[in-house]
Design a protein around this motif. Structure first.
Motif, mmCIF file in Angstrom:
data_model
loop_
_atom_site.group_PDB
_atom_site.id
_atom_site.type_symbol
_atom_site.label_atom_id
_atom_site.label_comp_id
_atom_site.label_asym_id
_atom_site.label_seq_id
_atom_site.Cartn_x
_atom_site.Cartn_y
_atom_site.Cartn_z
ATOM 1 N N THR A 14 -73.185 -27.473 -49.526
ATOM 2 C CA THR A 14 -74.498 -27.162 -50.072
ATOM 3 C C THR A 14 -75.364 -28.418 -49.982
ATOM 4 O O THR A 14 -74.968 -29.426 -49.374
ATOM 5 C CB THR A 14 -74.395 -26.657 -51.521
ATOM 6 N N TYR B 54 -79.897 -20.941 -45.700
ATOM 7 C CA TYR B 54 -78.679 -20.751 -46.490
ATOM 8 C C TYR B 54 -78.058 -19.408 -46.140
ATOM 9 O O TYR B 54 -78.755 -18.436 -45.845
ATOM 10 C CB TYR B 54 -78.989 -20.795 -47.980
ATOM 11 N N ARG C 233 -72.794 -17.819 -50.764
ATOM 12 C CA ARG C 233 -72.813 -18.648 -51.974
ATOM 13 C C ARG C 233 -71.423 -19.169 -52.281
ATOM 14 O O ARG C 233 -70.417 -18.587 -51.868
ATOM 15 C CB ARG C 233 -73.366 -17.856 -53.164
ATOM 16 N N GLU D 87 -80.461 -27.632 -53.425
ATOM 17 C CA GLU D 87 -79.905 -26.485 -54.139
ATOM 18 C C GLU D 87 -79.313 -26.899 -55.476
ATOM 19 O O GLU D 87 -79.435 -26.177 -56.473
ATOM 20 C CB GLU D 87 -78.839 -25.800 -53.268
ATOM 21 N N LEU E 109 -74.046 -21.480 -56.149
ATOM 22 C CA LEU E 109 -74.960 -22.232 -55.301
ATOM 23 C C LEU E 109 -74.966 -21.625 -53.905
ATOM 24 O O LEU E 109 -73.925 -21.174 -53.408
ATOM 25 C CB LEU E 109 -74.542 -23.704 -55.211
ATOM 26 N N ARG E 110 -76.113 -21.643 -53.266
ATOM 27 C CA ARG E 110 -76.189 -21.149 -51.894
ATOM 28 C C ARG E 110 -75.514 -22.127 -50.937
ATOM 29 O O ARG E 110 -75.673 -23.345 -51.057
ATOM 30 C CB ARG E 110 -77.651 -20.952 -51.485
#
Length: 574
Positions: free
Chosen positions: A523, A469, A472, A527, A415-416
């Motif tokens: 996050t 963003y 990750r 996302e 996930l970013r």
């Protein structure tokens, strides 16, 4: 002087040694040896070789002299034989007591000029990889060469993972994949540049520029800021020309280590426990680009020890780890994953890594290795941890072999991270929370963040370039095998049954892990919805919460751990 003694001296001196030597020659040899850090008095074999040079073996006696010596009498020969026998016994006893020095295999051996690389070869090899930044200052280079080098350089400066060079009707589109999302930073190039640009990429990757009807694969190696960077190149025929996609393989930009990947302490401990097992098979699942290879290498880095033998077969080799034997797949020569695995079994292995399990033969060979006392790490493409069992079944692997060899499955996504510099805090409404199975009153104390997307007005955030963003973070779902799961797999249980058993054993789902990251401010819900949220995943998370929540046995209402009775029907808590 015997042949072994001559070999010792010639290896140490790197020159031919004469049969005999005088005092001056001896001094010259001693000076040469001292310059190499060798003292004869500290090396018995070296001292013996020098003595053999000073006192060469006497030539054989003429027959007459031998007869005269024998005619002197029986007693003298008997005494001599007795003395020789005693010396031989003494030497044998000394040899029996002498221990072999195993501190270094290079004892009494000088590796100068033998094991070192030729400086000319090293310089020539380094010069063969062009430096991208220096090529931009080459006034003799053609405009197309400079354009392609500028594309590669921009990708490295942006930290992109992939480059997409796509011929379209409007022109040549160039996009870079950053943090898992394709970004475009320029207008499409003129369409007349398509043949020249694609041909330049194919020349750099050593591909056939005349073949435009077949897909091809190659590799480019260049220098960038004192490090070597590889580009994996793939060409694909399309309607408006050949599409070129490059994957950047820059191992220096990735930090290995499970601590850097897994933020949840329970998941981290569980993965480490699986990686420390002496034998069995561990599957790491997820789509392309989800960080499976990095997780496997981090596991290997923690197991890497001089006391164990680790071998890997990969396509391609993305990271170089010291002390590990790494093999590259070469399908043109018939060296694929299954062939390499069979060869590993004759190499006295302890831990094996298979880059990807794609077919039945590779899967069965890996399982057989796990059943014979080896730890096997491999990857598989599937949606979540429980569905990996069905994926192996599709390959034709018998369920009883899977249940006997498998010790754990790790499913993961990336996930970013929301940019800490420009993120915005807000409180989502009940509808948005309901999409993820969340209840408003349970999340009232949580601070949620959303990404600030640059709309073109004003200056963009310098850290995330306006995307909202930066970087990750990994999301993990770890399934650890137990007796109940193994029995269900052997009996051919469905994926839904296996998922329910895994949840009952305490498995945290991908959605549950990602929502924890949202609560930590790493996050956003946006996302999570883009990468994780599915109907089956939401149902699994709701089932996991139901299993972990105390409910009233009479009315089924949810209860808090501190409540002594149900607030709905006033039934005492059992």
């Amino acid at each position: 002087m015997s042949q072994p003694e001559r070999l010792v001296l010639e290896l140490l001196l790197q020159q031919t040694v004469p049969n005999t030597i005088d005092a001056g020659g001896r001094q010259q040899l001693l000076t040469t040896l001292e310059s190499k850090g060798l003292q004869p008095d500290q090396h018995p074999r070296l001292a013996a070789a020098l003595r053999a040079l000073e006192h060469p073996a006497a030539p054989p006696s003429p027959p007459g002299q031998a007869e005269n010596a024998n005619s002197t009498g029986f007693d003298a020969s008997t005494d001599t034989n007795t003395e020789d026998t005693n010396k031989a016994d003494t030497n044998e006893a000394d040899n029996a007591d002498e221990t072999i020095n195993l501190d270094s295999l290079l004892t009494d051996f000088n590796s100068t000029g033998v094991l070192e690389e030729d400086p000319d070869d090293v310089a020539r090899l380094s010069a063969s990889h062009e430096d991208l930044e220096q090529t931009l200052h080459d006034t003799n280079a053609s405009p197309v060469v400079n354009l392609v080098n500028r594309i590669l350089l921009q990708a490295l400066q942006l930290g992109a993972s992939d480059i997409h060079v796509e011929p379209q009707q409007i022109g040549l589109q160039v996009r870079f994949r950053q943090d898992g999302v394709l970004q475009s930073y320029s207008e499409p190039l003129p369409g007349r540049l398509v043949p020249a640009v694609t041909s330049r990429f194919k020349i750099m990757a050593d591909l056939d520029i005349a073949e435009r009807r077949q897909a091809q694969d190659g590799r480019i190696r260049r220098r960038f800021r004192d490090r070597t960077v590889d580009f994996r190149v793939s060409s694909l025929p399309s309607r408006f020309g050949e599409k070129i996609v490059l994957r950047l393989l820059d191992s220096s930009s990735t930090q290995l280590g499970l601590d850097n990947l897994i933020t949840n302490p329970e998941a981290l401990e569980l993965v480490r426990t699986l990686g420390s097992k002496p034998f069995g098979m561990i599957l790491v699942t997820g789509p392309t680009g989800s960080g499976k290879s990095t997780t496997l290498y981090s596991l290997l880095a923690e197991r890497n020890d001089p006391g164990i033998n680790i071998s890997t077969v990969e396509d391609p080799i993305e990271y170089t780890l010291p002390g590990i034997t790494q093999c590259q797949v070469n399908r043109e020569k018939g060296f694929d994953f299954s062939t390499a695995l069979r060869a590993f079994m004759r190499q006295d292995p302890d831990v094996l890594l298979v880059g990807e399990t794609r077919d039945r033969e590779t899967a069965k060979t890996a399982i057989e290795a796990a059943l014979t006392g080896h730890l096997v790490l491999t990857t598989l493409h599937c949606n979540d941890a429980p569905s990996a069992i069905a994926r192996l079944g599709e390959m034709g692997v018998e369920p009883f072999m899977v249940s006997a060899s498998l010790i754990g499955i790790v499913s993961q996504r990336l996930l970013r991270r929301v940019c800490n510099h420009c993120r915005e805090s807000y409180q989502p409404d009940a509808t948005e929370l309901g999409r993820f199975g969340l209840v408003t009153h349970n999340e009232s104390s949580v601070r949620f963040y959303r990404a600030h997307h640059h709309d073109g007005s004003g200056e963009a955030c310098p850290r995330c370039q306006g995307s909202g963003y930066k970087g990750r973070v990994g999301v993990y779902e770890v399934l650890r095998m137990n007796e109940q799961l193994a029995a269900a797999i052997a009996n051919g249980a469905t994926t839904d049954v296996l998922r329910r058993l895994a949840l009952e054993s305490g498995m945290k789902t991908l959605l549950g892990y990602s929502l924890d990251l949202v609560r930590q401010g790493q996050t956003t819900l946006e996302e999570v919805g883009r990468m994780i949220l599915t109907d089956s995943g939401l149902e699994s998370e709701r089932r996991a919460r139901a299993l972990s929540t105390v409910t009233c046995q009479r009315c089924g209402g949810g209860m808090d751990d501190a409540w002594l009775e149900c607030p709905y029907c006033l039934t005492p808590r059992q």
